[in-house]
Structures are given as structure tokens and as C-alpha cells.
Design a protein around this motif. Structure first.
Motif, short mmCIF file in Angstrom:
data_model
loop_
_atom_site.label_atom_id
_atom_site.label_comp_id
_atom_site.label_asym_id
_atom_site.label_seq_id
_atom_site.Cartn_x
_atom_site.Cartn_y
_atom_site.Cartn_z
N GLU A 125 -11.25 34.06 58.44
CA GLU A 125 -12.18 33.13 57.58
C GLU A 125 -11.35 32.76 56.27
O GLU A 125 -11.95 32.09 55.45
CB GLU A 125 -13.30 34.28 57.28
CG GLU A 125 -14.24 34.69 58.35
CD GLU A 125 -15.75 35.00 57.76
OE1 GLU A 125 -16.05 34.57 56.84
OE2 GLU A 125 -16.07 35.91 58.81
N TYR A 126 -10.05 33.00 56.27
CA TYR A 126 -9.00 32.41 55.27
C TYR A 126 -8.86 31.19 55.54
O TYR A 126 -8.37 30.21 54.72
CB TYR A 126 -7.78 33.20 55.10
CG TYR A 126 -7.85 34.82 54.56
CD1 TYR A 126 -8.20 34.71 53.24
CD2 TYR A 126 -7.63 35.71 55.23
CE1 TYR A 126 -8.10 35.79 52.44
CE2 TYR A 126 -7.61 37.03 54.52
CZ TYR A 126 -7.92 37.12 53.32
OH TYR A 126 -7.92 38.49 52.64
N GLY A 127 -8.90 30.85 56.82
CA GLY A 127 -8.39 29.44 57.25
C GLY A 127 -8.60 28.16 56.71
O GLY A 127 -7.87 27.26 56.44
N ASP A 169 -6.73 31.54 48.72
CA ASP A 169 -7.46 32.99 48.97
C ASP A 169 -6.32 34.02 49.47
O ASP A 169 -6.08 35.11 49.28
CB ASP A 169 -8.77 33.17 49.61
CG ASP A 169 -9.89 32.54 48.43
OD1 ASP A 169 -9.40 32.20 47.44
OD2 ASP A 169 -10.95 32.47 49.02
N PHE A 170 -5.66 33.28 50.53
CA PHE A 170 -4.67 33.76 51.29
C PHE A 170 -3.36 32.98 51.27
O PHE A 170 -3.19 31.97 51.56
CB PHE A 170 -4.98 34.04 52.87
CG PHE A 170 -3.81 34.69 53.58
CD1 PHE A 170 -3.97 35.97 53.74
CD2 PHE A 170 -2.66 34.12 54.03
CE1 PHE A 170 -2.86 36.89 54.49
CE2 PHE A 170 -1.79 34.85 54.76
CZ PHE A 170 -1.84 36.36 54.96
N VAL A 171 -2.24 33.74 50.65
CA VAL A 171 -1.28 32.88 50.30
C VAL A 171 0.01 33.55 50.36
O VAL A 171 -0.02 35.00 50.32
CB VAL A 171 -0.97 32.29 48.62
CG1 VAL A 171 -1.02 33.37 47.76
CG2 VAL A 171 -0.05 31.44 48.48
N MET A 172 1.18 32.88 51.04
CA MET A 172 2.29 33.66 51.24
C MET A 172 3.43 33.37 50.24
O MET A 172 3.47 32.12 49.74
CB MET A 172 2.91 33.45 52.89
CG MET A 172 2.12 34.04 53.56
SD MET A 172 2.86 33.96 55.57
CE MET A 172 2.11 35.46 56.22
N ASN A 173 4.18 34.14 49.90
CA ASN A 173 5.36 33.90 48.94
C ASN A 173 6.62 34.00 49.59
O ASN A 173 7.10 35.43 49.77
CB ASN A 173 5.26 34.67 47.80
CG ASN A 173 6.46 34.57 46.59
OD1 ASN A 173 7.54 33.80 46.89
ND2 ASN A 173 6.44 35.40 45.54
N LEU A 291 -8.54 40.65 58.40
CA LEU A 291 -7.68 39.45 59.52
C LEU A 291 -8.17 39.67 60.98
O LEU A 291 -7.72 39.02 61.75
CB LEU A 291 -6.32 39.43 59.39
CG LEU A 291 -5.65 38.90 57.93
CD1 LEU A 291 -4.32 38.94 57.86
CD2 LEU A 291 -6.18 37.50 57.57
N GLY A 292 -9.31 40.78 61.15
CA GLY A 292 -9.71 41.12 62.41
C GLY A 292 -8.81 42.18 62.89
O GLY A 292 -7.90 42.68 62.24
N ASP A 293 -9.05 42.35 64.43
CA ASP A 293 -8.34 43.56 64.93
C ASP A 293 -7.49 43.23 65.96
O ASP A 293 -6.87 44.13 66.60
CB ASP A 293 -9.55 44.52 65.46
CG ASP A 293 -10.52 44.97 64.29
OD1 ASP A 293 -10.17 45.76 63.88
OD2 ASP A 293 -11.43 44.38 64.36
N ASP A 294 -7.20 42.00 66.14
CA ASP A 294 -6.20 41.65 67.03
C ASP A 294 -4.84 41.78 66.89
O ASP A 294 -4.40 41.82 65.83
CB ASP A 294 -6.31 40.08 67.38
CG ASP A 294 -7.66 39.67 67.90
OD1 ASP A 294 -8.34 40.64 68.45
OD2 ASP A 294 -8.13 38.41 68.00
N VAL A 295 -3.85 42.20 67.83
CA VAL A 295 -2.74 42.29 67.65
C VAL A 295 -1.93 41.15 67.26
O VAL A 295 -2.15 39.91 68.01
CB VAL A 295 -2.04 43.12 69.07
CG1 VAL A 295 -0.56 43.47 68.88
CG2 VAL A 295 -2.71 44.25 69.07
N VAL A 296 -1.05 41.21 66.31
CA VAL A 296 -0.20 39.99 66.14
C VAL A 296 1.02 39.86 67.01
O VAL A 296 1.72 40.51 67.23
CB VAL A 296 0.60 39.92 64.63
CG1 VAL A 296 1.41 38.95 64.12
CG2 VAL A 296 -0.58 40.39 63.75
N ASN A 363 -18.80 36.31 54.86
CA ASN A 363 -17.30 35.70 54.43
C ASN A 363 -16.55 36.92 53.73
O ASN A 363 -16.69 37.11 52.54
CB ASN A 363 -17.59 34.89 53.44
CG ASN A 363 -16.38 34.23 52.85
OD1 ASN A 363 -15.09 34.47 53.53
ND2 ASN A 363 -16.56 32.85 52.16
N LEU A 364 -15.53 37.60 54.36
CA LEU A 364 -14.54 38.43 53.80
C LEU A 364 -13.42 38.05 53.56
O LEU A 364 -12.32 38.80 53.31
CB LEU A 364 -14.59 39.55 54.77
CG LEU A 364 -15.82 40.30 55.12
CD1 LEU A 364 -15.58 41.31 56.34
CD2 LEU A 364 -16.71 40.93 54.08
N ALA A 365 -13.09 36.60 53.31
CA ALA A 365 -11.93 36.19 52.86
C ALA A 365 -11.26 36.91 51.58
O ALA A 365 -11.96 36.95 50.57
CB ALA A 365 -11.87 34.77 52.67
#
Length: 367
Positions: A125-127, A169-173, A291-296, A363-365
Motif C-alpha cells: 500500500e506504499y506503492g 511515505d516509504f523512502v530509501m536512502n 509490507l505483507g508476509d511474502d518472502v523477499v 491503509n497501513l502505509a
């Protein structure tokens, strides 16, 4: 401890009073230990852990989530009886944090799996808040290292509110970590990888960029980034902002004090992951990250994969080990943190088959 002495009460009694004062309402109960409220569970006197109580109380009172994270991990590693006794306190604090903090900063250590995590975030839901062309980073401050020429001109955040309002809301540095940490506004995370493997993979990545010509990289810039990427990069990324101004960050050579800062900072992060080491642990962390429960699944760039077949590290492994001696120390410490984190997160997740924040809006973003 000083107040306990003045009131002639044991420190543990004051802890119980303080816990009541901040109204922590826990619903995660250890099978063997509890703070209050279950007459069927034994109520032994608290185990000896007075050295930590003042810090714990101050952290709860001052709402310092990084310090609470650090104390939880230290107790889990060094004082198991105390950790078990106060597990409910840490569980309450953590569950309240992931309920109330809605945004996220991930420190992206190159070639540690960040692209895979970004892909997962895009399908969460960040997407909708992640720009399509930036691989989860924000363009003004968090350009990746292959844009090294931005290091000297990278603007500094004016405040944590500025960071919070200026980034998704979701950011990478994929750059150096900014201090102070803005943990009132953001959850913090990072992915790690065995330092020698990471450094070699990073060097391969750079060579492929130079070879394919997809990114124009002048020789001086390439050599500068190569030196950063192959030598104690994780230590540099976690500490550089405290030890050098913008113009000198790229040339900072990490030492022992930088490694100590890096380890202390990691102990304060909310989430530390190493992909594919423990699938159940990964799923629990992703669950609480929202981010859910799926394996990365590990990310593989097909273009670089073709280049890899004809490229070999120019130095023997022993040289990379020497170059990354500080990162190895930081990595080993991070592995210890991950071990106790996995126990903590899996226990919380397994306590109830439903998400602990099931009563929140869909919405848990940011969690």
C-alpha cells in the motif's frame, strides 16, 4: 535509582509505578513472566537488572524509541532473565510504535537486497506514493552513490518535519545516513550482507555500469566511488554525517570510532534484515513493516548477470577481507541484533494469527 534510595523502595517497585503512570496496556503475555494482571502466572520478584532501569524509564518517559530498541536488544543478548521479565514492556512499546508511526526510511546499503525490498514496497500500500523512475529513493537528498557528484551539494534537512514532509511515505536512502535520526516521524530499517560478498558484488556493479555505458561516469568519479564501495562502505554510510561536512564525506576513511557509531546506530533501528537467512523471520519483519508476509526474493539484474560471467575480482578475497575489517565487525554485531530481533518479532507475530493492529484502517502505509 536515586529516587528509589530516597523513597526507600526497590528500583523495581518504581519501575512498576512508572509503567502504570505511562499507562502501558499490554496484551502480549509471556507464558512464564508477566508485569501484572494474570493471577495464574507466577509473580516472582524482578530479576536483577537495575543497571538498565533508569535508561528504560527515561526512554519511555522521553519517548525515545531508538533507545528503547537498543535496551531491548542489549537485555536480550546480555541479561535474559531481565529481558524475559520485561518482555511485555518492550512488546507494548513496539506495537504502539508500529501503530502510531506511519512512514518509513530505509538505509539502502548497495548490493544487500534493497532493490528487492523496493519491489515489495511497490506492490504494497506504499506503492502509489513511490515515484516510478527512482527505485524508492527521493531525488534531492537520497541519490545513490553512482551519483557521487551530488554528495558535495546535497542539501541538509532543516528539520525532521522537513524530511517527513519532503519524502514519500516509504523512502530509501542510498547515501549516508542523516543525523539526528527522525524516529518520531519515521520507522528506520536497513538490509545487511556479508561484507566481502557485498563489496565484490558492488565492484562488479560499478564495472558493469562503466562497461555498458548506461551511466556516464568520469574516471575520477568512478575511482572515487570504487574506493568507497569496496572499503568499509556500511560503516561509512552509518557514520559519515557525524564526522565530516558534505565536501569531505566522500573522502572520509572510516576508523574504529566510526564502527562504534555504526553499531550503536544499528542497535537503535527498528528493523535490520539479511535476506534469505531465516524465511520465517523475514516474513515477521515484513509483516510489522506493513509490507505483507511474502518472502523477499533476491534481486537479479539480467544485464549485470551477463557481465558477471566474464568478470573476476581483481584482488584475492583476503584483500577484500582486510579492506572490510570494520564492516565485518559491524556485520557480526548486526547478526547478533538480528538473532534476538527474530525471536522478538516471530513471538509477537505468532501470538495471534491476525495482525496485532487488525483494528486499524486498512491503509497501513508507513507501518
Amino acid at each position: 535509582a536515586r529516587e528509589a534510595k530516597r523513597m526507600k523502595q526497590p528500583t523495581s517497585t518504581l519501575l512498576a509505578l512508572a509503567i502504570g503512570a505511562v499507562q502501558i496496556h499490554h496484551d502480549v503475555v509471556s507464558a512464564e513472566y508477566t508485569i501484572r494482571g494474570n493471577p495464574n502466572v507466577r509473580d516472582d520478584p524482578p530479576p536483577p537488572c537495575d543497571d538498565y532501569l533508569n535508561n528504560l524509564l527515561a526512554s519511555l518517559a522521553n519517548e525515545d524509541p531508538g533507545e528503547v530498541n537498543r535496551i531491548r536488544r542489549i537485555l536480550a543478548m546480555e541479561n535474559r532473565p531481565c529481558y524475559k521479565h520485561y518482555f511485555d514492556v518492550f512488546a507494548d512499546h513496539f506495537l504502539h510504535r508500529v501503530k502510531s508511526v506511519k512512514k518509513h526510511v530505509n538505509l539502502h546499503i548497495p548490493k544487500a537486497g534493497g532493490m528487492s525490498l523496493c519491489s515489495v514496497a511497490r506492490h504494497s500500500e506504499y506503492g502509489s506514493d513511490i515515484p516510478a523512475d527512482t527505485n524508492c529513493w527521493e531525488r534531492q537528498h537520497f541519490y545513490p552513490m553512482w551519483c557521487l557528484y551530488y554528495l558535495g551539494t546535497r542539501p541538509k534537512w532543516e528539520s525532521c518535519e522537513d524530511l517527513d514532509e519532503s519524502t514519500p511515505d516509504f523512502v530509501m536512502n542510498e547515501n549516508y545516513l542523516d543525523y539526528p535520526l527522525c524516529m518520531q516521524q519515521r520507522l528506520y530499517s536497513t538490509l545487511i550482507r556479508e561484507p566481502v560478498e557485498r563489496a565484490i558484488s558492488h565492484e562488479l556493479h560499478l564495472e558493469a555500469l562503466k562497461d555498458t555505458g548506461n551511466h556516464e561516469m568520469p574516471k575520477k568519479l568512478f575511482e572515487s566511488r570504487l574506493a568507497m564501495g569496496r572499503m568499509n562502505y556500511m560503516t561509512w554510510a552509518l557514520s559519515a554525517d557525524l564526522f565530516a561536512d558534505n565536501l569531505n564525506k566522500a573522502s572520509l576513511v572510516p576508523g574504529k570510532m566510526h564502527a562504534e557509531v555504526a553499531m550503536d546506530t544499528l542497535s537503535r533501528f527498528d528493523f535490520i534484515m539479511e535476506l534469505s537467512e531465516d524465511v520465517e523471520c523475514d516474513a515477521a519483519i515484513l509483516h510489522f513493516m506493513g509490507l505483507g508476509d511474502d518472502v523477499v526474493e533476491p534481486h537479479m539484474n539480467a544485464e549485470f548477470g551477463k557481465f558477471e560471467a566474464k568478470w573476476h575480482p581483481p584482488q584475492p578475497r583476503s584483500v577484500y577481507e582486510e579492506w572490510n575489517n570494520l564492516d565485518k565487525e559491524v556485520y557480526d554485531y548486526a547478526k547478533r541484533l538480528i538473532k534476538v530481533d527474530c525471536e522478538f518479532f516471530k513471538r509477537l507475530k505468532n501470538a495471534n494469527s491476525k495482525p496485532r493492529y487488525h483494528h486499524l484502517p486498512k491503509n497501513l502505509a508507513g507501518i
